[in-house]
Design a protein around this motif. Structure first.
Motif, PDB file in Angstrom:
ATOM      1  N   ILE A   1       5.222  10.773   0.033  1.00  0.00           N
ATOM      2  CA  ILE A   1       4.313   9.659  -0.185  1.00  0.00           C
ATOM      3  C   ILE A   1       5.008   8.474   0.465  1.00  0.00           C
ATOM      4  O   ILE A   1       6.186   8.218   0.215  1.00  0.00           O
ATOM      5  CB  ILE A   1       4.083   9.377  -1.690  1.00  0.00           C
ATOM      6  CG1 ILE A   1       3.356  10.538  -2.364  1.00  0.00           C
ATOM      7  CG2 ILE A   1       3.345   8.050  -1.889  1.00  0.00           C
ATOM      8  CD1 ILE A   1       1.910  10.725  -1.950  1.00  0.00           C
TER       9      ILE A   1
ATOM     10  N   ARG B   1      -3.546  -0.535   8.044  1.00  0.00           N
ATOM     11  CA  ARG B   1      -4.710  -1.267   7.529  1.00  0.00           C
ATOM     12  C   ARG B   1      -4.319  -2.287   6.466  1.00  0.00           C
ATOM     13  O   ARG B   1      -5.026  -3.271   6.251  1.00  0.00           O
ATOM     14  CB  ARG B   1      -5.762  -0.300   6.996  1.00  0.00           C
ATOM     15  CG  ARG B   1      -5.340   0.472   5.772  1.00  0.00           C
ATOM     16  CD  ARG B   1      -6.380   1.558   5.420  1.00  0.00           C
ATOM     17  NE  ARG B   1      -5.870   2.452   4.413  1.00  0.00           N
ATOM     18  CZ  ARG B   1      -5.970   2.229   3.105  1.00  0.00           C
ATOM     19  NH1 ARG B   1      -6.590   1.162   2.655  1.00  0.00           N
ATOM     20  NH2 ARG B   1      -5.468   3.091   2.247  1.00  0.00           N
ATOM     21  N   HIS B   2      -3.175  -2.080   5.795  1.00  0.00           N
ATOM     22  CA  HIS B   2      -2.724  -3.020   4.766  1.00  0.00           C
ATOM     23  C   HIS B   2      -2.008  -4.232   5.361  1.00  0.00           C
ATOM     24  O   HIS B   2      -1.856  -5.245   4.697  1.00  0.00           O
ATOM     25  CB  HIS B   2      -1.767  -2.330   3.790  1.00  0.00           C
ATOM     26  CG  HIS B   2      -2.376  -1.193   3.058  1.00  0.00           C
ATOM     27  ND1 HIS B   2      -3.339  -1.365   2.077  1.00  0.00           N
ATOM     28  CD2 HIS B   2      -2.181   0.145   3.165  1.00  0.00           C
ATOM     29  CE1 HIS B   2      -3.696  -0.188   1.606  1.00  0.00           C
ATOM     30  NE2 HIS B   2      -3.015   0.744   2.246  1.00  0.00           N
TER      31      HIS B   2
ATOM     32  N   GLY C   1       0.820  -1.202   0.000  1.00  0.00           N
ATOM     33  CA  GLY C   1       0.000   0.000   0.000  1.00  0.00           C
ATOM     34  C   GLY C   1       0.852   1.250   0.000  1.00  0.00           C
ATOM     35  O   GLY C   1       2.084   1.187   0.077  1.00  0.00           O
ATOM     36  N   ARG C   2       0.163   2.382  -0.080  1.00  0.00           N
ATOM     37  CA  ARG C   2       0.821   3.691  -0.019  1.00  0.00           C
ATOM     38  C   ARG C   2      -0.142   4.693   0.589  1.00  0.00           C
ATOM     39  O   ARG C   2      -1.345   4.448   0.629  1.00  0.00           O
ATOM     40  CB  ARG C   2       1.296   4.145  -1.393  1.00  0.00           C
ATOM     41  CG  ARG C   2       0.176   4.369  -2.375  1.00  0.00           C
ATOM     42  CD  ARG C   2       0.629   4.935  -3.684  1.00  0.00           C
ATOM     43  NE  ARG C   2       0.590   6.378  -3.632  1.00  0.00           N
ATOM     44  CZ  ARG C   2       0.967   7.177  -4.612  1.00  0.00           C
ATOM     45  NH1 ARG C   2       1.430   6.685  -5.726  1.00  0.00           N
ATOM     46  NH2 ARG C   2       0.882   8.470  -4.489  1.00  0.00           N
ATOM     47  N   THR C   3       0.402   5.797   1.074  1.00  0.00           N
ATOM     48  CA  THR C   3      -0.471   6.823   1.636  1.00  0.00           C
ATOM     49  C   THR C   3      -1.277   7.467   0.503  1.00  0.00           C
ATOM     50  O   THR C   3      -0.815   7.561  -0.632  1.00  0.00           O
ATOM     51  CB  THR C   3       0.328   7.895   2.404  1.00  0.00           C
ATOM     52  OG1 THR C   3       1.342   8.443   1.552  1.00  0.00           O
ATOM     53  CG2 THR C   3       0.958   7.320   3.665  1.00  0.00           C
ATOM     54  N   ARG C   4      -2.482   7.906   0.857  1.00  0.00           N
ATOM     55  CA  ARG C   4      -3.365   8.511  -0.141  1.00  0.00           C
ATOM     56  C   ARG C   4      -2.850   9.868  -0.598  1.00  0.00           C
ATOM     57  O   ARG C   4      -2.955  10.218  -1.765  1.00  0.00           O
ATOM     58  CB  ARG C   4      -4.765   8.670   0.436  1.00  0.00           C
ATOM     59  CG  ARG C   4      -5.482   7.376   0.657  1.00  0.00           C
ATOM     60  CD  ARG C   4      -6.883   7.635   1.239  1.00  0.00           C
ATOM     61  NE  ARG C   4      -7.496   6.394   1.658  1.00  0.00           N
ATOM     62  CZ  ARG C   4      -7.478   5.927   2.897  1.00  0.00           C
ATOM     63  NH1 ARG C   4      -6.895   6.623   3.855  1.00  0.00           N
ATOM     64  NH2 ARG C   4      -8.057   4.792   3.184  1.00  0.00           N
ATOM     65  N   ASP C   5      -2.353  10.643   0.344  1.00  0.00           N
ATOM     66  CA  ASP C   5      -1.913  12.007   0.051  1.00  0.00           C
ATOM     67  C   ASP C   5      -0.495  12.215   0.566  1.00  0.00           C
ATOM     68  O   ASP C   5       0.075  11.378   1.247  1.00  0.00           O
ATOM     69  CB  ASP C   5      -2.845  13.022   0.736  1.00  0.00           C
ATOM     70  CG  ASP C   5      -4.247  12.992   0.149  1.00  0.00           C
ATOM     71  OD1 ASP C   5      -4.375  12.972  -1.079  1.00  0.00           O
ATOM     72  OD2 ASP C   5      -5.212  12.977   0.949  1.00  0.00           O
ATOM     73  N   TRP C   6       0.026  13.394   0.278  1.00  0.00           N
ATOM     74  CA  TRP C   6       1.338  13.801   0.766  1.00  0.00           C
ATOM     75  C   TRP C   6       1.266  14.049   2.277  1.00  0.00           C
ATOM     76  O   TRP C   6       0.296  14.630   2.759  1.00  0.00           O
ATOM     77  CB  TRP C   6       1.792  15.100   0.083  1.00  0.00           C
ATOM     78  CG  TRP C   6       1.994  15.004  -1.388  1.00  0.00           C
ATOM     79  CD1 TRP C   6       1.136  15.397  -2.366  1.00  0.00           C
ATOM     80  CD2 TRP C   6       3.142  14.486  -2.060  1.00  0.00           C
ATOM     81  NE1 TRP C   6       1.671  15.157  -3.595  1.00  0.00           N
ATOM     82  CE2 TRP C   6       2.910  14.610  -3.441  1.00  0.00           C
ATOM     83  CE3 TRP C   6       4.352  13.939  -1.627  1.00  0.00           C
ATOM     84  CZ2 TRP C   6       3.841  14.197  -4.395  1.00  0.00           C
ATOM     85  CZ3 TRP C   6       5.277  13.535  -2.582  1.00  0.00           C
ATOM     86  CH2 TRP C   6       5.016  13.660  -3.946  1.00  0.00           C
TER      87      TRP C   6
ATOM     88  N   GLU D   1      -1.835   5.186   8.955  1.00  0.00           N
ATOM     89  CA  GLU D   1      -2.572   5.010   7.703  1.00  0.00           C
ATOM     90  C   GLU D   1      -2.241   3.681   7.027  1.00  0.00           C
ATOM     91  O   GLU D   1      -3.117   3.013   6.489  1.00  0.00           O
ATOM     92  CB  GLU D   1      -2.275   6.170   6.740  1.00  0.00           C
ATOM     93  CG  GLU D   1      -3.050   6.047   5.441  1.00  0.00           C
ATOM     94  CD  GLU D   1      -2.854   7.200   4.484  1.00  0.00           C
ATOM     95  OE1 GLU D   1      -3.170   7.023   3.287  1.00  0.00           O
ATOM     96  OE2 GLU D   1      -2.398   8.283   4.909  1.00  0.00           O
ATOM     97  N   LEU D   2      -0.976   3.281   7.038  1.00  0.00           N
ATOM     98  CA  LEU D   2      -0.560   2.064   6.336  1.00  0.00           C
ATOM     99  C   LEU D   2      -0.895   0.776   7.085  1.00  0.00           C
ATOM    100  O   LEU D   2      -0.940  -0.299   6.480  1.00  0.00           O
ATOM    101  CB  LEU D   2       0.942   2.131   6.045  1.00  0.00           C
ATOM    102  CG  LEU D   2       1.357   3.226   5.063  1.00  0.00           C
ATOM    103  CD1 LEU D   2       2.874   3.353   5.020  1.00  0.00           C
ATOM    104  CD2 LEU D   2       0.779   2.976   3.678  1.00  0.00           C
TER     105      LEU D   2
END
Length: 175
Positions: free
Chosen positions: A98, A153-154, A69-74, A150-151
């Motif tokens: 990111i 969840r993956h 996964g990756r973050t949605r925004d900066w 944020e990450l």
């Protein structure tokens, strides 16, 4: 290369092993630990920069990892003025990043801190995903916390709930 607000585009990498422990590198000649990270060059996508930085700093290639996964925004952090070169102080504010979460599918022995002529780290270790962030330089801690949150969840979902990934024609896996 700075954006209009004075932030340098950058990528951060959270590399997890099969036990969901994460890679931490110790900065050369310093007592601070951090995740691999680095700037995005002109014309380079965040993903291309991530793979380049992964090889330069950790010695791993795309075949050694799976992108989870990756973050949605900066995510942004400001660099304290005393850390900024005098000639950049009027324009440079900090970094915008990111963040990518990767799973090591290779072996620990694939890690090489001397893969490039300019190593960033002189030691590395696996730590718990939710390790205290006191060994991270203070002005980066909030971004690390946001990225890890944020990450997560993956990484921390039941395997039966994960959708199967099927290879596409160009070799990129999709969900």
């Amino acid at each position: 290369m700075l954006d209009r607000e004075g932030y340098r585009p950058n990528v951060g990498i959270v590399l997890a092993n099969s036990l969901n422990q994460v890679f931490w590198g110790k900065r050369i000649r310093e007592h601070s630990w951090q995740f691999p990270q680095g700037g995005i060059k002109r014309g380079e996508s965040p993903e291309e920069a991530m793979y380049r930085e992964l090889h330069e700093e950790v010695g791993l290639r795309p075949e050694h990892v799976e992108v989870l996964g990756r973050t949605r925004d900066w995510l942004r952090y400001d660099v304290p003025k005393q850390w900024v070169r005098r000639e950049w102080r009027s324009t440079y504010k900090g970094q915008k990043q990111i963040w990518f979460l990767l799973r090591l599918v290779g072996r620990d022995t694939d890690v090489s801190l001397r893969a490039s002529g300019h190593p960033e780290f002189d030691a590395w270790r696996w730590n718990s995903y939710w390790v205290q962030l006191d060994s991270v330089i203070d002005f980066k801690r909030e971004v690390y916390e946001k990225a890890l949150t944020e990450l997560a969840r993956h990484l921390f979902i039941h395997p039966a709930e994960r959708q199967p990934k099927w290879p596409s024609k160009n070799g990129v896996q999709t969900q």
